[in-house]
Design an enzyme around this catalytic site. Sequence first.
Site, short mmCIF file in Angstrom:
data_model
loop_
_atom_site.label_atom_id
_atom_site.label_comp_id
_atom_site.label_asym_id
_atom_site.label_seq_id
_atom_site.Cartn_x
_atom_site.Cartn_y
_atom_site.Cartn_z
CE LYS A 158 4.42 -6.25 4.86
NZ LYS A 158 4.78 -7.13 3.78
CE1 TYR B 259 3.53 -2.98 3.40
CE2 TYR B 259 4.84 -1.97 5.13
CZ TYR B 259 4.76 -2.70 3.96
OH TYR B 259 5.91 -3.16 3.36
#
Length: 144
Positions: free
Chosen positions: A30, A26
């Site tokens: 990002k 994750y």
Amino acid sequence: MYRFGKIDFSNLNLPGKSSIQQMQSYSCSKLCNVLFVRELANHLEGTKVTCYSVHPGLVNTEVFRHMKFLVKILLIPLAALFFRTPADGAQTSIYCAVQEGIEKFSGRYFTDCKVQEVLPHARDDAVARKLWEISERMVGLQSQ
């Protein structure tokens, strides 16, 4: 979460089985978002089209739906107390979509309706360009 991201160009599709691996994936995604927007802004220069990467804050959504039951028991009460509502989380995105006068910040990172400087690894134009080029190859587009 981009702050904890590290791009491994040899493996951009990181599998994540454990909670730690999922958070690493994750964070990497990002960071890729921030870098990709930087490069997109370069490609859009002179077109009157702008783009921004946006941090909505911690938003109480369905983010926990795939987490293990014990993790949910700990995080859902915290989310209810401290996370933003989806409407509040959308405010920076809405701001970037409608606010006049921020065009000079195309390619930049916004949080709480303000431009924010990102850490050096998220400002690396060479890495942003490489990510763009790899993305073009992955989706079958040619550089122009």
